[in-house]
Design a protein around this motif. Structure first.
Motif, PDB file in Angstrom:
ATOM      1  N   SER A 263       7.512 -43.126 -49.440  1.00  0.00           N
ATOM      2  CA  SER A 263       6.771 -43.823 -50.498  1.00  0.00           C
ATOM      3  C   SER A 263       5.704 -42.894 -51.076  1.00  0.00           C
ATOM      4  O   SER A 263       4.989 -42.224 -50.323  1.00  0.00           O
ATOM      5  CB  SER A 263       6.097 -45.076 -49.948  1.00  0.00           C
ATOM      6  OG  SER A 263       7.064 -45.996 -49.494  1.00  0.00           O
TER       7      SER A 263
ATOM      8  N   THR B 134       5.289 -37.290 -51.256  1.00  0.00           N
ATOM      9  CA  THR B 134       6.447 -38.159 -51.027  1.00  0.00           C
ATOM     10  C   THR B 134       7.144 -37.672 -49.749  1.00  0.00           C
ATOM     11  O   THR B 134       8.364 -37.731 -49.627  1.00  0.00           O
ATOM     12  CB  THR B 134       7.441 -38.128 -52.214  1.00  0.00           C
ATOM     13  OG1 THR B 134       7.797 -36.765 -52.505  1.00  0.00           O
ATOM     14  CG2 THR B 134       6.867 -38.792 -53.435  1.00  0.00           C
TER      15      THR B 134
ATOM     16  N   GLN C  48       3.981 -49.088 -53.355  1.00  0.00           N
ATOM     17  CA  GLN C  48       4.766 -49.148 -52.123  1.00  0.00           C
ATOM     18  C   GLN C  48       6.199 -49.598 -52.379  1.00  0.00           C
ATOM     19  O   GLN C  48       7.090 -49.349 -51.563  1.00  0.00           O
ATOM     20  CB  GLN C  48       4.097 -50.095 -51.119  1.00  0.00           C
ATOM     21  CG  GLN C  48       2.806 -49.563 -50.530  1.00  0.00           C
ATOM     22  CD  GLN C  48       3.010 -48.271 -49.764  1.00  0.00           C
ATOM     23  OE1 GLN C  48       3.879 -48.175 -48.906  1.00  0.00           O
ATOM     24  NE2 GLN C  48       2.206 -47.251 -50.077  1.00  0.00           N
TER      25      GLN C  48
ATOM     26  N   ARG D 298      10.673 -46.217 -54.793  1.00  0.00           N
ATOM     27  CA  ARG D 298      11.464 -45.281 -54.007  1.00  0.00           C
ATOM     28  C   ARG D 298      11.960 -44.171 -54.926  1.00  0.00           C
ATOM     29  O   ARG D 298      12.438 -44.444 -56.026  1.00  0.00           O
ATOM     30  CB  ARG D 298      12.649 -45.981 -53.344  1.00  0.00           C
ATOM     31  CG  ARG D 298      12.260 -46.880 -52.176  1.00  0.00           C
ATOM     32  CD  ARG D 298      11.698 -46.063 -51.018  1.00  0.00           C
ATOM     33  NE  ARG D 298      11.283 -46.888 -49.889  1.00  0.00           N
ATOM     34  CZ  ARG D 298      10.064 -47.378 -49.724  1.00  0.00           C
ATOM     35  NH1 ARG D 298       9.137 -47.125 -50.637  1.00  0.00           N
ATOM     36  NH2 ARG D 298       9.764 -48.098 -48.659  1.00  0.00           N
TER      37      ARG D 298
END
Length: 299
Positions: A120, A156, A279, A282
């Motif tokens: 995330s 990430t 959150q 992706r």
């Protein structure tokens, strides 16, 4: 043990970013950390991946730089799954689970392209102080006037300072003070700096690349890297926040041009339905690979 050298994020040999890959048997234990660091140093690539099958659809992987272990590495993952394909341990158009120090993630193969999940996205800092910006540009060998959007520290999977410069010409003239950059990276707790310039011709019929990129990580004994998956995952989020990346649309980043190692890194940003938080985002990174060397490692 089998070892390979693979060009990741490359559609032809001698492009992309080379990684070492070592394949362990399902009953093998990982060698000691000292041995894996020594193997990475012997192969002399920025990262070497050690991969162990857990089941038919699950693998455990560890990533080593010549100086230390890291939690995640995009190009070494692409290379590792290219090797697993060569060994017959994975097949095209299927998905697999990968256990890493940064958590479990999915890696899929689609028509030969290897696609991996990033962690995330997190914005960890923003460099807004004129003094801090001046320090960063001095270390990178450019002027504050070359900088476009505000630099940010984003992760990430691994944290990088995302540095936007206004033109490709300014990007190509970057010449870091590597000892100073290593010290600055340590202060920011970053792997290094991922610099980019938006492609002036992006979105045209002949040029679909969204940006040209360069990556520097001297803190980990890497001067410049030709392709960095996690860094371009962070850049995807940065550009999304600035309105240049759209959800559910593939993006192309060009890297390694300054090193004569052209790399093509694909990314896509997706959001869980009904959740507007970061959150729920992706990011997936994808690329091709070319196997160059295959041999036996005697330990």
């Amino acid at each position: 043990m089998l070892f390979y050298i693979v060009d990741a994020f490359a559609d032809k040999p001698f492009g992309g970013n080379a990684a070492g890959v070592v394949i362990l048997g399902p009953c093998d234990e990982f060698p000691s950390d000292e041995i894996m660091i020594n193997v990475a140093a012997e192969l002399k690539y920025s990262e070497t991946a050690f991969v162990k099958p857990i089941s038919g659809s699950q693998f455990k992987i560890r990533y080593f730089m010549p100086a230390a272990e890291v939690d995640l590495c995009g190009h070494a993952t692409i290379g590792a799954f290219g090797v697993l394909m060569d060994c017959g341990l994975v097949r095209d158009n299927a998905a697999y689970l990968l256990d890493t120090r940064s958590g479990q993630r999915e890696v899929s193969l689609k028509d030969g392209l290897i696609i991996m999940d990033m962690s995330s996205p997190k914005v960890m800092a923003e460099i807004t102080s004129p003094a801090k910006l001046k320090e960063l540009t001095r270390v990178m060998g450019i002027s504050a006037g070359d900088v476009g959007m505000t630099p940010q520290l984003i992760s990430t999977g691994l944290p990088d300072i995302i540095l936007n410069v206004k033109t490709k010409e300014a990007l190509m003239k970057i010449k870091p003070d590597f000892p100073a950059l290593a010290k600055l990276s340590e202060e920011y707790q970053a792997v290094g700096v991922h610099a980019f310039a938006l492609n002036a011709n992006r979105g045209t019929a002949v040029d679909q690349a969204i940006a040209h990129c360069r990556n520097f990580a001297p803190l980990y004994a890497i001067g410049e890297e030709a392709a960095t998956g996690t860094s371009n995952g962070a850049l995807t989020f940065y550009l999304y926040k600035h309105g240049f990346v759209q959800e559910e649309k593939w993006n192309l980043f060009l890297q390694g041009e300054s090193m004569n190692r052209p790399s093509r890194i694909m990314s896509i940003l997706q959001r869980a339905p009904g959740d507007n938080t970061d959150q729920a985002i992706r990011i997936k990174i994808g690329g091709d690979y070319k196997i160059l060397v295959k041999g036996d490692l005697y330990l």
